[in-house]
Design a protein around this motif. Structure first.
Motif, PDB file in Angstrom:
ATOM      1  N   VAL A 194       0.920  -1.251   0.036  1.00  0.00           N
ATOM      2  CA  VAL A 194       0.105  -0.103   0.084  1.00  0.00           C
ATOM      3  C   VAL A 194       0.925   1.286  -0.004  1.00  0.00           C
ATOM      4  O   VAL A 194       2.091   1.158   0.388  1.00  0.00           O
ATOM      5  N   ASN A 195       0.551   2.314  -0.687  1.00  0.00           N
ATOM      6  CA  ASN A 195       1.137   3.723  -0.618  1.00  0.00           C
ATOM      7  C   ASN A 195       0.479   4.366   0.226  1.00  0.00           C
ATOM      8  O   ASN A 195      -0.858   5.010   0.156  1.00  0.00           O
ATOM      9  N   PRO A 196       0.881   4.966   1.543  1.00  0.00           N
ATOM     10  CA  PRO A 196       0.167   5.605   2.407  1.00  0.00           C
ATOM     11  C   PRO A 196      -0.363   6.940   1.672  1.00  0.00           C
ATOM     12  O   PRO A 196      -1.278   7.857   2.220  1.00  0.00           O
ATOM     13  N   ALA A 197       0.545   7.654   0.894  1.00  0.00           N
ATOM     14  CA  ALA A 197       0.251   8.893   0.240  1.00  0.00           C
ATOM     15  C   ALA A 197      -1.288   8.902  -0.750  1.00  0.00           C
ATOM     16  O   ALA A 197      -1.721   9.982  -0.701  1.00  0.00           O
ATOM     17  N   THR A 198      -1.605   7.767  -1.113  1.00  0.00           N
ATOM     18  CA  THR A 198      -2.701   7.783  -2.004  1.00  0.00           C
ATOM     19  C   THR A 198      -3.581   6.487  -1.400  1.00  0.00           C
ATOM     20  O   THR A 198      -4.522   6.199  -2.170  1.00  0.00           O
ATOM     21  N   LEU A 199      -3.596   5.966  -0.419  1.00  0.00           N
ATOM     22  CA  LEU A 199      -4.096   5.003   0.041  1.00  0.00           C
ATOM     23  C   LEU A 199      -5.810   5.562   0.260  1.00  0.00           C
ATOM     24  O   LEU A 199      -6.025   6.512   1.008  1.00  0.00           O
ATOM     25  N   THR A 200      -6.711   4.426  -0.259  1.00  0.00           N
ATOM     26  CA  THR A 200      -8.320   4.947  -0.090  1.00  0.00           C
ATOM     27  C   THR A 200      -8.681   3.488   0.579  1.00  0.00           C
ATOM     28  O   THR A 200      -7.990   2.540   0.821  1.00  0.00           O
ATOM     29  N   TRP A 201     -10.106   3.833   0.994  1.00  0.00           N
ATOM     30  CA  TRP A 201     -10.588   2.574   1.895  1.00  0.00           C
ATOM     31  C   TRP A 201     -10.932   1.539   0.827  1.00  0.00           C
ATOM     32  O   TRP A 201     -10.837   0.290   1.243  1.00  0.00           O
ATOM     33  N   ASP A 202     -11.078   1.845  -0.218  1.00  0.00           N
ATOM     34  CA  ASP A 202     -11.490   0.802  -1.318  1.00  0.00           C
ATOM     35  C   ASP A 202     -10.202  -0.252  -1.553  1.00  0.00           C
ATOM     36  O   ASP A 202     -10.021  -1.500  -1.598  1.00  0.00           O
ATOM     37  N   SER A 223       1.040   1.748  22.264  1.00  0.00           N
ATOM     38  CA  SER A 223       1.924   1.382  23.383  1.00  0.00           C
ATOM     39  C   SER A 223       1.655  -0.178  23.561  1.00  0.00           C
ATOM     40  O   SER A 223       2.524  -0.773  23.873  1.00  0.00           O
ATOM     41  N   LEU A 224       0.843  -0.643  22.523  1.00  0.00           N
ATOM     42  CA  LEU A 224       0.357  -2.090  22.707  1.00  0.00           C
ATOM     43  C   LEU A 224       1.309  -2.693  21.790  1.00  0.00           C
ATOM     44  O   LEU A 224       1.200  -4.202  21.676  1.00  0.00           O
ATOM     45  N   LEU A 225       2.068  -2.251  20.955  1.00  0.00           N
ATOM     46  CA  LEU A 225       2.960  -2.677  19.983  1.00  0.00           C
ATOM     47  C   LEU A 225       4.027  -3.349  20.644  1.00  0.00           C
ATOM     48  O   LEU A 225       4.613  -2.813  21.451  1.00  0.00           O
ATOM     49  N   THR A 226       4.329  -4.769  20.274  1.00  0.00           N
ATOM     50  CA  THR A 226       5.523  -5.429  21.060  1.00  0.00           C
ATOM     51  C   THR A 226       6.856  -5.643  20.280  1.00  0.00           C
ATOM     52  O   THR A 226       7.674  -6.251  20.934  1.00  0.00           O
ATOM     53  N   GLY A 227       6.802  -5.027  19.037  1.00  0.00           N
ATOM     54  CA  GLY A 227       7.977  -5.474  18.228  1.00  0.00           C
ATOM     55  C   GLY A 227       7.794  -6.956  17.498  1.00  0.00           C
ATOM     56  O   GLY A 227       8.767  -7.227  16.852  1.00  0.00           O
ATOM     57  N   SER A 228       6.679  -7.778  17.716  1.00  0.00           N
ATOM     58  CA  SER A 228       6.589  -8.900  16.928  1.00  0.00           C
ATOM     59  C   SER A 228       6.601  -8.886  15.556  1.00  0.00           C
ATOM     60  O   SER A 228       6.583  -9.993  14.888  1.00  0.00           O
ATOM     61  N   PHE A 229       5.947  -7.987  14.976  1.00  0.00           N
ATOM     62  CA  PHE A 229       6.012  -7.748  13.480  1.00  0.00           C
ATOM     63  C   PHE A 229       6.285  -6.203  13.068  1.00  0.00           C
ATOM     64  O   PHE A 229       6.369  -5.438  13.845  1.00  0.00           O
ATOM     65  N   LYS A 230       6.565  -6.029  11.649  1.00  0.00           N
ATOM     66  CA  LYS A 230       6.869  -4.661  11.400  1.00  0.00           C
ATOM     67  C   LYS A 230       5.661  -4.122  10.916  1.00  0.00           C
ATOM     68  O   LYS A 230       4.540  -4.512  10.787  1.00  0.00           O
ATOM     69  N   PHE A 231       5.324  -2.857  11.297  1.00  0.00           N
ATOM     70  CA  PHE A 231       4.330  -2.204  10.915  1.00  0.00           C
ATOM     71  C   PHE A 231       4.448  -0.666  10.479  1.00  0.00           C
ATOM     72  O   PHE A 231       5.598  -0.068  10.507  1.00  0.00           O
ATOM     73  N   GLY A 232       3.294  -0.189  10.011  1.00  0.00           N
ATOM     74  CA  GLY A 232       3.561   1.331   9.377  1.00  0.00           C
ATOM     75  C   GLY A 232       2.265   1.986  10.322  1.00  0.00           C
ATOM     76  O   GLY A 232       1.275   1.463  10.667  1.00  0.00           O
ATOM     77  N   LEU A 233       2.362   3.196  10.293  1.00  0.00           N
ATOM     78  CA  LEU A 233       1.357   4.016  10.947  1.00  0.00           C
ATOM     79  C   LEU A 233       1.137   5.229   9.921  1.00  0.00           C
ATOM     80  O   LEU A 233       1.871   6.177   9.781  1.00  0.00           O
ATOM     81  N   TYR A 234      -0.142   5.351   9.638  1.00  0.00           N
ATOM     82  CA  TYR A 234      -0.590   6.360   8.574  1.00  0.00           C
ATOM     83  C   TYR A 234      -1.760   6.945   8.973  1.00  0.00           C
ATOM     84  O   TYR A 234      -2.519   6.630   9.804  1.00  0.00           O
ATOM     85  N   ALA A 235      -1.960   8.285   8.198  1.00  0.00           N
ATOM     86  CA  ALA A 235      -3.091   8.843   8.444  1.00  0.00           C
ATOM     87  C   ALA A 235      -4.294   7.873   7.912  1.00  0.00           C
ATOM     88  O   ALA A 235      -4.218   6.946   7.196  1.00  0.00           O
ATOM     89  N   LEU A 236      -5.905   8.316   8.155  1.00  0.00           N
ATOM     90  CA  LEU A 236      -6.719   7.579   7.816  1.00  0.00           C
ATOM     91  C   LEU A 236      -7.100   7.652   6.251  1.00  0.00           C
ATOM     92  O   LEU A 236      -6.685   8.340   5.547  1.00  0.00           O
ATOM     93  N   PRO A 237      -7.391   6.313   5.770  1.00  0.00           N
ATOM     94  CA  PRO A 237      -7.473   6.267   4.130  1.00  0.00           C
ATOM     95  C   PRO A 237      -8.406   7.481   3.663  1.00  0.00           C
ATOM     96  O   PRO A 237      -9.303   7.670   4.403  1.00  0.00           O
ATOM     97  N   THR A 238      -8.020   7.779   2.605  1.00  0.00           N
ATOM     98  CA  THR A 238      -9.000   8.664   2.045  1.00  0.00           C
ATOM     99  C   THR A 238     -10.458   7.896   1.540  1.00  0.00           C
ATOM    100  O   THR A 238     -10.640   6.933   1.116  1.00  0.00           O
ATOM    101  N   GLY A 239     -11.523   8.623   1.815  1.00  0.00           N
ATOM    102  CA  GLY A 239     -12.796   8.021   1.572  1.00  0.00           C
ATOM    103  C   GLY A 239     -13.378   8.859   0.233  1.00  0.00           C
ATOM    104  O   GLY A 239     -12.650   9.918  -0.431  1.00  0.00           O
ATOM    105  N   PRO A 240     -14.664   8.543  -0.422  1.00  0.00           N
ATOM    106  CA  PRO A 240     -15.167   9.173  -1.288  1.00  0.00           C
ATOM    107  C   PRO A 240     -15.332  10.763  -1.196  1.00  0.00           C
ATOM    108  O   PRO A 240     -15.353  11.549  -2.325  1.00  0.00           O
ATOM    109  N   ALA A 241     -15.281  11.249  -0.044  1.00  0.00           N
ATOM    110  CA  ALA A 241     -15.493  12.567   0.385  1.00  0.00           C
ATOM    111  C   ALA A 241     -14.338  13.339   0.616  1.00  0.00           C
ATOM    112  O   ALA A 241     -14.106  14.414   0.577  1.00  0.00           O
ATOM    113  N   GLY A 242     -13.149  12.620   0.178  1.00  0.00           N
ATOM    114  CA  GLY A 242     -11.771  13.042   0.444  1.00  0.00           C
ATOM    115  C   GLY A 242     -10.987  12.689   1.851  1.00  0.00           C
ATOM    116  O   GLY A 242     -11.579  11.882   2.468  1.00  0.00           O
TER     117      GLY A 242
END
Length: 420
Positions: free
Chosen positions: A169-177, A276-295
């Protein structure tokens, strides 16, 4: 008794009739008696309680008129009920954390106004507060609770699970779909869940605002008097959710649980403070909410701290609140709770005390989201609205649900409460 009637109509909790007890005002203490302050909180986190206690100890060292400050931890699930019961029984705390109970407490005059005290305190810097985060706790230009925690909802991504399913996924252009498509692929390939709305569990429907806001939907009108669940935008949002649960399996269906932080889901929508619940057991990303039809959009979960009008020690409680929330202590609290102060809201400053998230993640998921974020649905009588809404929405979570009819039934259920 006009004030008592106001309380009764504003608070629709089974214990809310006791808010009228605040009408009598605080009972005076004997002259010369040192105050013992009690503040209810919903955290049981040892590090957070330790920090609060250390701030309280530092305050008492310079204020002999306060002999004790107790931070009473109440279970989050029962917090509102317990607090209103305490108020009803004449055992109200002096200060209290509050979330969706804030509108009831403000409407019933159960909180003390803070604006004049905060503005008059040298060095407190009232103008440093971000205007967009004070509105929820204000009435007629007066602030009734300091918004100590302003945690935007964000998209957590288990990049290890995505890789196993051959997804990116590309966080810069990520949509709910795109989230739904990747989530469905992860579920089909690995058996793990796709996306999870944390704390929803087909019960806490207000958390779905983290999704439906992307369609331009809202639970009710801006003045809070008219239900808008039956709008075309809400119908589209719930069609998306229903398809994800029953058709594509991009979201776990009713009766199925999946904990992202245990590695059981590809995505989750949760507040930034949940990192704080992340334990390091997997790699993760944290992004803004996906874009919806309203932007693009942002949704905020908030908590404030205020002084109860029924406190026997209003002056001391207000003075301690001023100290607890001054610039120095606000910076200390910021390691756990995104602050309302503009001077502290940079990714670098928030990352200084954060052991999980870096400056870029905090800038993107917190700082950049706060100015235009909307809050989760909040109204007077939150418990009654939540229960009536849930009962009506239960019919939504069947494969053959009539989505428009269910949404109309929600309005039928909650509109009489909104109109009060």
């Amino acid at each position: 008794m006009i004030r008592a009637k106001k309380v009764l109509t504003a608070v629709a909790l089974t214990t809310a009739l006791g808010l009228a007890a605040a009408c009598a005002g605080p009972s005076p203490e004997a002259p010369g008696t040192a105050a013992e302050l009690r503040m209810t909180v919903w955290t049981s986190n040892e590090a957070q309680l330790k920090l609060l206690t250390s701030i309280g100890d530092a305050y008492r060292a310079d204020h002999p008129e306060v002999s004790k400050i107790t931070f009473e931890s109440l279970p989050f699930a029962d917090y509102n009920t317990t607090l209103t019961t305490q108020i009803a029984g004449g055992n109200a705390p002096d200060l209290a954390w509050m979330g969706d109970l804030s509108k009831d407490l403000i409407a019933s005059d159960a909180l003390v106004g803070l604006t004049d005290k905060l503005k008059a305190t040298d060095g407190w810097q009232y103008d440093d507060l971000l205007g967009s985060v004070t509105a929820e706790f204000s009435r007629d230009g007066t602030l009734y609770a300091y918004p100590f925690s302003n945690s935007p909802f964000a998209l957590y991504v288990n990049t290890d699970l995505l890789a196993k399913a051959g997804q990116k996924v590309n966080p810069a252009t990520l949509t709910w779909d795109q989230v739904a498509a990747a989530g469905a692929a992860v579920h089909a390939k690995t058996g793990k869940a796709g996306f999870v709305i944390r704390d929803f569990d087909y019960k806490s429907w207000n958390t779905l605002a983290t999704v439906w806001t992307g369609w331009g939907a809202a639970a009710w009108s801006a003045d809070g008097k008219t239900c808008t669940f039956a709008s075309p935008e809400m119908e589209q949002a719930f069609t998306f959710l229903h398809d994800a649960a029953f058709k594509t399996k991009a979201m776990p269906g009713p009766g199925t649980t999946a904990d992202f932080f245990a590695g059981d889901a590809a995505f989750t929508i949760a507040q930034v403070s949940r990192a704080s619940l992340l334990t390091g057991s997997f790699k993760f990303g944290l992004y803004a909410l996906p874009t919806g039809p309203a932007g693009k959009y942002a949704v905020l979960g908030q908590a404030g701290v205020g002084v109860l009008a029924s406190s026997k020690h209003q002056d001391q409680a207000k003075d301690f609140l001023v100290y607890l929330t001054n610039p120095v202590n606000a910076e200390k609290l910021a390691q756990f709770f995104p602050p309302p102060r503009k001077s502290l809201l940079t990714g670098a400053k928030l990352a200084a005390n954060n052991k999980v998230l870096n400056a870029t993640q905090l800038q993107t998921a917190v700082v950049d989201q706060l100015p235009n974020a909307v809050t989760l649905p909040n109204h007077t009588s939150p418990a009654e609205i939540a229960q009536k809404g849930k009962t009506a929405l239960d019919a939504m979570w069947r494969a053959d649900a009539d989505i428009p009819a269910v949404l109309r039934s929600v309005c039928t259920a909650i509109e009489p409460i909104l109109a009060k």
